[in-house]
Design a protein around this motif. Structure first.
Motif, PDB file in Angstrom:
ATOM      1  N   ILE A   1      38.509 -10.382  60.705  1.00  0.00           N
ATOM      2  CA  ILE A   1      39.101 -11.672  61.409  1.00  0.00           C
ATOM      3  C   ILE A   1      39.557 -12.526  60.093  1.00  0.00           C
ATOM      4  O   ILE A   1      40.420 -13.369  60.241  1.00  0.00           O
TER       5      ILE A   1
ATOM      6  N   GLY B   1      38.739 -13.256  48.137  1.00  0.00           N
ATOM      7  CA  GLY B   1      37.573 -12.660  48.281  1.00  0.00           C
ATOM      8  C   GLY B   1      37.165 -11.619  47.179  1.00  0.00           C
ATOM      9  O   GLY B   1      38.148 -11.268  46.461  1.00  0.00           O
TER      10      GLY B   1
ATOM     11  N   ASN C   1      33.909 -15.315  46.307  1.00  0.00           N
ATOM     12  CA  ASN C   1      35.264 -15.665  46.270  1.00  0.00           C
ATOM     13  C   ASN C   1      35.514 -15.812  44.923  1.00  0.00           C
ATOM     14  O   ASN C   1      34.718 -16.100  43.967  1.00  0.00           O
TER      15      ASN C   1
ATOM     16  N   GLY D   1      29.422 -16.189  43.332  1.00  0.00           N
ATOM     17  CA  GLY D   1      28.744 -15.797  44.607  1.00  0.00           C
ATOM     18  C   GLY D   1      28.580 -16.883  45.173  1.00  0.00           C
ATOM     19  O   GLY D   1      28.001 -17.064  46.403  1.00  0.00           O
ATOM     20  N   VAL D   2      29.021 -18.369  45.063  1.00  0.00           N
ATOM     21  CA  VAL D   2      29.040 -19.564  45.473  1.00  0.00           C
ATOM     22  C   VAL D   2      27.728 -20.211  45.718  1.00  0.00           C
ATOM     23  O   VAL D   2      27.388 -21.217  45.255  1.00  0.00           O
ATOM     24  N   HIS D   3      26.992 -19.700  46.601  1.00  0.00           N
ATOM     25  CA  HIS D   3      25.685 -20.274  46.978  1.00  0.00           C
ATOM     26  C   HIS D   3      24.656 -19.963  45.707  1.00  0.00           C
ATOM     27  O   HIS D   3      24.538 -19.127  45.017  1.00  0.00           O
TER      28      HIS D   3
ATOM     29  N   LEU E   1      25.078 -22.819  54.699  1.00  0.00           N
ATOM     30  CA  LEU E   1      26.460 -21.914  54.822  1.00  0.00           C
ATOM     31  C   LEU E   1      25.897 -20.597  54.660  1.00  0.00           C
ATOM     32  O   LEU E   1      26.088 -19.443  55.447  1.00  0.00           O
TER      33      LEU E   1
ATOM     34  N   GLY F   1      23.841 -18.892  57.625  1.00  0.00           N
ATOM     35  CA  GLY F   1      24.893 -18.767  58.956  1.00  0.00           C
ATOM     36  C   GLY F   1      25.673 -17.175  58.459  1.00  0.00           C
ATOM     37  O   GLY F   1      25.676 -16.376  59.335  1.00  0.00           O
TER      38      GLY F   1
ATOM     39  N   THR G   1      30.048  -8.859  63.161  1.00  0.00           N
ATOM     40  CA  THR G   1      31.286  -8.885  63.076  1.00  0.00           C
ATOM     41  C   THR G   1      31.478  -7.207  62.877  1.00  0.00           C
ATOM     42  O   THR G   1      32.361  -6.482  63.553  1.00  0.00           O
ATOM     43  N   GLN G   2      30.680  -6.546  61.891  1.00  0.00           N
ATOM     44  CA  GLN G   2      31.105  -5.156  61.665  1.00  0.00           C
ATOM     45  C   GLN G   2      30.565  -4.472  62.905  1.00  0.00           C
ATOM     46  O   GLN G   2      31.210  -3.133  63.024  1.00  0.00           O
TER      47      GLN G   2
ATOM     48  N   ARG H   1      33.831  -4.120  64.732  1.00  0.00           N
ATOM     49  CA  ARG H   1      34.918  -3.680  63.875  1.00  0.00           C
ATOM     50  C   ARG H   1      34.796  -2.016  63.553  1.00  0.00           C
ATOM     51  O   ARG H   1      35.756  -1.366  63.530  1.00  0.00           O
TER      52      ARG H   1
HETATM   53 FE1  HDE Z   1      32.819 -14.611  54.769  1.00  0.00          FE
HETATM   54  N1  HDE Z   1      32.953 -13.342  56.540  1.00  0.00           N
HETATM   55  N2  HDE Z   1      32.042 -16.116  56.058  1.00  0.00           N
HETATM   56  N3  HDE Z   1      32.600 -15.965  53.419  1.00  0.00           N
HETATM   57  N4  HDE Z   1      33.541 -13.248  53.589  1.00  0.00           N
HETATM   58  C1  HDE Z   1      33.634 -12.017  56.249  1.00  0.00           C
HETATM   59  O1  HDE Z   1      32.852 -10.209  57.375  1.00  0.00           O
HETATM   60  C2  HDE Z   1      31.594 -15.551  57.166  1.00  0.00           C
HETATM   61  C3  HDE Z   1      32.049 -17.477  53.306  1.00  0.00           C
HETATM   62  C4  HDE Z   1      33.582 -13.492  52.188  1.00  0.00           C
HETATM   63  O2  HDE Z   1      36.003  -7.641  51.399  1.00  0.00           O
HETATM   64  C5  HDE Z   1      33.511 -11.472  57.653  1.00  0.00           C
HETATM   65  O3  HDE Z   1      33.169  -7.947  57.251  1.00  0.00           O
HETATM   66  C6  HDE Z   1      30.733 -16.907  57.832  1.00  0.00           C
HETATM   67  C7  HDE Z   1      31.811 -17.598  52.164  1.00  0.00           C
HETATM   68  C8  HDE Z   1      34.482 -12.166  51.621  1.00  0.00           C
HETATM   69  O4  HDE Z   1      35.342  -6.876  53.381  1.00  0.00           O
HETATM   70  C9  HDE Z   1      32.789 -12.347  58.516  1.00  0.00           C
HETATM   71  C10 HDE Z   1      31.117 -17.763  56.727  1.00  0.00           C
HETATM   72  C11 HDE Z   1      32.379 -16.720  51.263  1.00  0.00           C
HETATM   73  C12 HDE Z   1      34.596 -11.191  52.929  1.00  0.00           C
HETATM   74  C13 HDE Z   1      32.606 -13.596  57.518  1.00  0.00           C
HETATM   75  C14 HDE Z   1      31.577 -17.230  55.851  1.00  0.00           C
HETATM   76  C15 HDE Z   1      32.692 -15.523  51.975  1.00  0.00           C
HETATM   77  C16 HDE Z   1      34.344 -12.298  53.850  1.00  0.00           C
HETATM   78  C17 HDE Z   1      34.878 -10.972  58.092  1.00  0.00           C
HETATM   79  C18 HDE Z   1      30.436 -19.265  56.817  1.00  0.00           C
HETATM   80  C19 HDE Z   1      32.324 -16.742  49.601  1.00  0.00           C
HETATM   81  C20 HDE Z   1      35.420 -10.269  52.658  1.00  0.00           C
HETATM   82  C21 HDE Z   1      34.992  -9.529  57.912  1.00  0.00           C
HETATM   83  C22 HDE Z   1      28.919 -19.363  57.362  1.00  0.00           C
HETATM   84  C23 HDE Z   1      30.984 -16.871  49.238  1.00  0.00           C
HETATM   85  C24 HDE Z   1      34.479  -8.879  52.414  1.00  0.00           C
HETATM   86  C25 HDE Z   1      33.637  -8.982  57.723  1.00  0.00           C
HETATM   87  C26 HDE Z   1      35.180  -7.645  52.287  1.00  0.00           C
HETATM   88  C27 HDE Z   1      34.247 -11.733  55.241  1.00  0.00           C
HETATM   89  C28 HDE Z   1      31.820 -14.686  57.990  1.00  0.00           C
HETATM   90  C29 HDE Z   1      31.905 -17.955  54.510  1.00  0.00           C
HETATM   91  C30 HDE Z   1      33.217 -14.390  51.359  1.00  0.00           C
HETATM   92  C31 HDE Z   1      33.602 -12.839  59.804  1.00  0.00           C
HETATM   93  C32 HDE Z   1      30.220 -16.919  59.348  1.00  0.00           C
HETATM   94  C33 HDE Z   1      31.313 -19.020  51.457  1.00  0.00           C
HETATM   95  C34 HDE Z   1      34.626 -11.988  50.122  1.00  0.00           C
HETATM   96  O5  HDE Z   1      31.544 -11.754  58.990  1.00  0.00           O
END
Ligand code: HDE
Length: 706
Positions: free
Chosen positions: A92, A150, A167, A239-241, A373, A376, A384-385, A388
């Motif tokens: 997504i 990412g 990120n 790693g952000v957090h 964050l 969550g 999600t996986q 998927r």
């Molecule tokens: Fe993600 N994020 N994210 N995210 N995220 C996904 O997981 C989510 C956040 C990040 O190369 C999803 O398998 C929520 C921060 C990367 O496969 C999903 C929240 C950061 C990748 C998801 C965040 C990230 C994802 C979509 C807020 C940086 C790709 C597909 C609570 C620290 C990993 C999947 C890859 C992927 C959810 C916030 C980084 C939907 C709910 C903050 C690099 O699960």
């Protein structure tokens, strides 16, 4: 008959009953070989998924030469059915990504802080798989939109998989997981019209931003050139957090993780990024692939910021708020290891597409903070996986499986690949001596004391300051970078059709920096500055942090970059050799571009092949260019749009340009002026020096910046 039998036909395969009929038809048309093609050589037997050898993979089973196809054709049906299901739901977010294998090598032990062996055993190489992605676009979208990237790394440690899912920006748009679906919905294509793809320059995103002041810090980063990386090899990861490192006595220290590219940070310009979307959709993927295939393995340092609970209490912000960073000037970085990516996946789908990263994958000695964050995220990824990847057993897919032994009592489910043995699938049990049991040395959550606040849907008061770090970021930038941020905001908001949204954003910018608000308002043609919204906390003037710049962090090197050399018939062979040698000695790739792929006949008569044909190899794909032309070719190419654009864009994108007299004729047609970055091709030292950076001083001459 003999002629229709291919030499590679498997020995074990018997011609099926319909063979002779089809072959007679084919023979009558005299093209039997075309319908039964097979390459020569030693090929393994082609079979169905059940292992049945095939005698024909090019013709379906038909009721006669011109009759209907038969349902009986299990071979055709198996092949098409598999094809029909070749795609799985895409992610997504982060759907578009590129990955590679490699290793992490620890260079400094963190034993004082953690019992995680991946961070304590110096010299040990832990296998990794890294995936870099854009966020908003679909899997087939372009590599170079303005977007966060990412930066996800799976460490296959001896104590289980550790995923650092980060990120290329150290902060995030929102503070609480509750808002994640909203921010993502707002940035993805608008639901009624299905566009724009992979971009934030539209009403719904900026509407969300305008009503969510917590986004302002990340918005500053997103509008900077950080979201336009030159290469995946040239971007940072975060790693952000805050995470926790926990030692063998259970003591914990907070840690922030940083990846720093060996080649330094490099970005493109916005105009260049837009043109790259046309020049090469796969610009970043191809770049990563080519670097790895040519042995120039991408490399990053892993660094940590470590701080105690007490130190965190004294910060002028709350580190549990993911919209805040810990400035390097406050807590310095300690380099602890390096990651090298040295192997491209064998199969894109099996590895890059099916890899499943999960922030909750940690190993003993690494634990979570209470960042809401992060909390969550711990739920979302597995969830999600499951859809998927089709069920609960995707950890068995090779790219996801731990490389250390793993065993538990989970059983069955879709796509169970293992064959568990024995009676015991529960615990405790006394029936089977070798069934897996928990161990005292296993993962144990850090016993974080909880405050005694009441249960509620609350946001900490310490999260309320949304503007101070946004201001700190903007004010820490160099003049060209500040201009790019202002121009990016003007570009994005110019795509927003709703006036009150544009005005609300400029209102927020007044809290970030009044001069920035003025620049953007002028760029949009606003006659008056819209009012600033009330701010929960008065923005502070924090000390500038030069570490937040790109320009200050660029490395003075041409390593890993690429220089285009435009030639045509009559080009000077000696000059070409000199430029090429200088470029390659500087660690960059020299790419010859010519109007025809077959190349050009150089002045000495030697035919020089080209690596790229001019119309399909614009200067946007290079970091610097050399124009080596005879006078005649210079005149001819001055009337050729692709050649004129080649030099016009190199000039507009602030690149170094080396030229000879023939090349100057083309430069003139492309409107290239004089500056320190336009040098004589004979002076290769000056060219390499200029090519190592962009000519920032040229920018005000070539574009109107906000
Ligand atoms: Fe993600 N994020 N994210 N995210 N995220 C996904 O997981 C989510 C956040 C990040 O190369 C999803 O398998 C929520 C921060 C990367 O496969 C999903 C929240 C950061 C990748 C998801 C965040 C990230 C994802 C979509 C807020 C940086 C790709 C597909 C609570 C620290 C990993 C999947 C890859 C992927 C959810 C916030 C980084 C939907 C709910 C903050 C690099 O699960």
């Amino acid at each position: 008959m003999a002629s229709r039998k291919s030499t590679a036909r498997p020995k074990s395969a018997k011609p099926d009953a319909t063979g002779p009929a089809r072959s007679r038809g084919s023979d009558r048309r005299g093209n039997g070989d075309e319908l039964h093609q097979s390459a020569g050589g030693r090929h393994p037997v082609l079979t169905t998924n059940q292992g049945v050898p095939l005698s024909d993979n090019q013709n379906s089973l038909r009721a006669g030469e011109r009759g209907p196809s038969l349902l009986e054709d299990f071979i055709l049906r198996e092949k098409i059915t598999h094809f029909d299901h070749e795609r799985i739901p895409e992610r997504i977010v982060h759907a578009r990504g590129s990955g590679a294998h490699g290793y992490f090598e620890l260079t400094r032990s963190l034993k004082k802080y953690t019992r995680a062996r991946v961070l304590t055993e110096v010299g040990k190489r832990t296998p990794v798989f890294a995936r870099f992605s854009t966020v908003a676009g679909g899997a087939g979208s372009v590599d170079t939109p303005r977007d966060v990237r990412g930066f996800a790394v799976k460490f296959y440690t001896d104590e289980g998989n550790w995923d650092l899912v980060g990120n290329n920006i150290p902060v995030f748009f929102i503070q609480d997981a509750m808002k994640f679906p909203d921010v993502v919905h707002s940035v993805k294509m608008e639901p009624d019209r299905g566009f724009p793809q992979a971009g934030s320059a539209h009403d719904t995103f900026w509407d969300f931003v305008s009503l969510s002041p917590e986004t302002m810090h990340m918005v500053m980063w997103a509008m900077s050139d950080r979201t336009l990386p030159r290469s995946l090899r040239m971007m940072e990861g975060f790693g952000v957090h805050s995470f926790r490192l926990v030692d063998d006595k259970g003591r914990s220290t907070f840690a922030k993780f940083h990846w720093r590219p060996k080649l330094g940070i490099q970005s493109t310009l916005w105009d260049e990024a837009m043109k790259l979307q046309a020049a090469d959709n796969d610009f970043h993927r191809r770049d990563l692939f080519e670097a790895i295939q040519s042995g120039n393995f991408p490399e990053w340092e892993l660094a940590v910021q470590l701080f105690t609970e007490e130190e965190a209490e004294a910060f002028p912000f709350d580190h549990l708020d993911a919209t805040k960073l810990v400035p390097e000037e406050l807590v310095p970085l300690t380099v602890v290891g390096r990651m090298v990516l040295d192997r491209w996946p064998d199969n894109f789908f099996a590895e890059t597409e099916q890899v499943a990263f999960c922030p909750s994958h940690v190993v003993p000695g690494i634990d979570f903070s209470n960042d809401p964050l992060l909390q969550g995220r711990l739920f979302s990824y597995l969830d999600t996986q499951l859809s998927r990847l089709g069920g609960p057993n995707f950890h068995q897919i090779p790219i996801n499986a731990p490389r250390c032994p793993f065993a538990n009592l989970q059983r069955d489910g879709h796509m169970q690949m293992a064959v568990p043995k024995g009676r015991v699938n529960y615990e405790p049990s006394s029936l089977q001596g070798d069934s897996p049991r928990a161990t005292p040395g296993g993962f144990a959550s850090h016993a974080t004391p909880l405050d005694d606040g009441a249960k509620g849907r609350v946001r900490a008061g310490s999260f309320a300051d949304h503007y101070s770090q946004a201001r700190q970021f903007y004010r820490s930038q160099s003049a060209p970078e500040q201009a790019h941020i202002a121009s990016a905001l003007v570009f994005e908001l110019s795509k927003v059709g709703t006036a009150h949204v544009r005005e609300a954003i400029v209102g927020h910018l007044r809290h970030v920096d009044p001069a920035l608000a003025r620049r953007v308002a002028d760029g949009l043609g606003m006659t008056a500055l819209p009012p600033a919204p009330p701010a929960a906390v008065k923005p502070q003037d924090l000390p500038p942090s030069p570490a937040l710049q790109i320009i200050a962090r660029m490395k003075d090197t041409l390593q890993g970059r690429s220089v285009g050399i435009l030639i045509d018939d009559g080009s000077d062979a000696a000059a070409l050799k000199a430029v090429r040698t200088a470029v390659e000695s500087a660690g960059a790739t020299a790419v010859i571009v010519a109007p025809r792929l077959g190349g050009a006949r150089l002045d000495g008569g030697r035919q020089q092949a080209a690596d790229g044909q001019l119309a399909g190899t614009p200067s946007t794909v290079f970091d610097a260019v050399a124009i080596l032309l005879s006078e005649e070719a210079g005149k001819r190419l001055a009337r050729e749009a692709a050649a004129v654009d080649f030099v016009r864009d190199a000039w507009g994108h602030l690149k170094a340009i080396a030229t000879d007299d023939g090349g100057r004729l083309l430069l003139k047609a492309g409107g290239v002026g004089k500056d320190a970055g336009v040098v004589d091709a004979g002076d290769t030292r000056a060219f390499i020096k200029a090519a190592r950076t962009r000519q920032w001083a040229r920018e005000p001459k070539v574009r109107t910046l906000a």
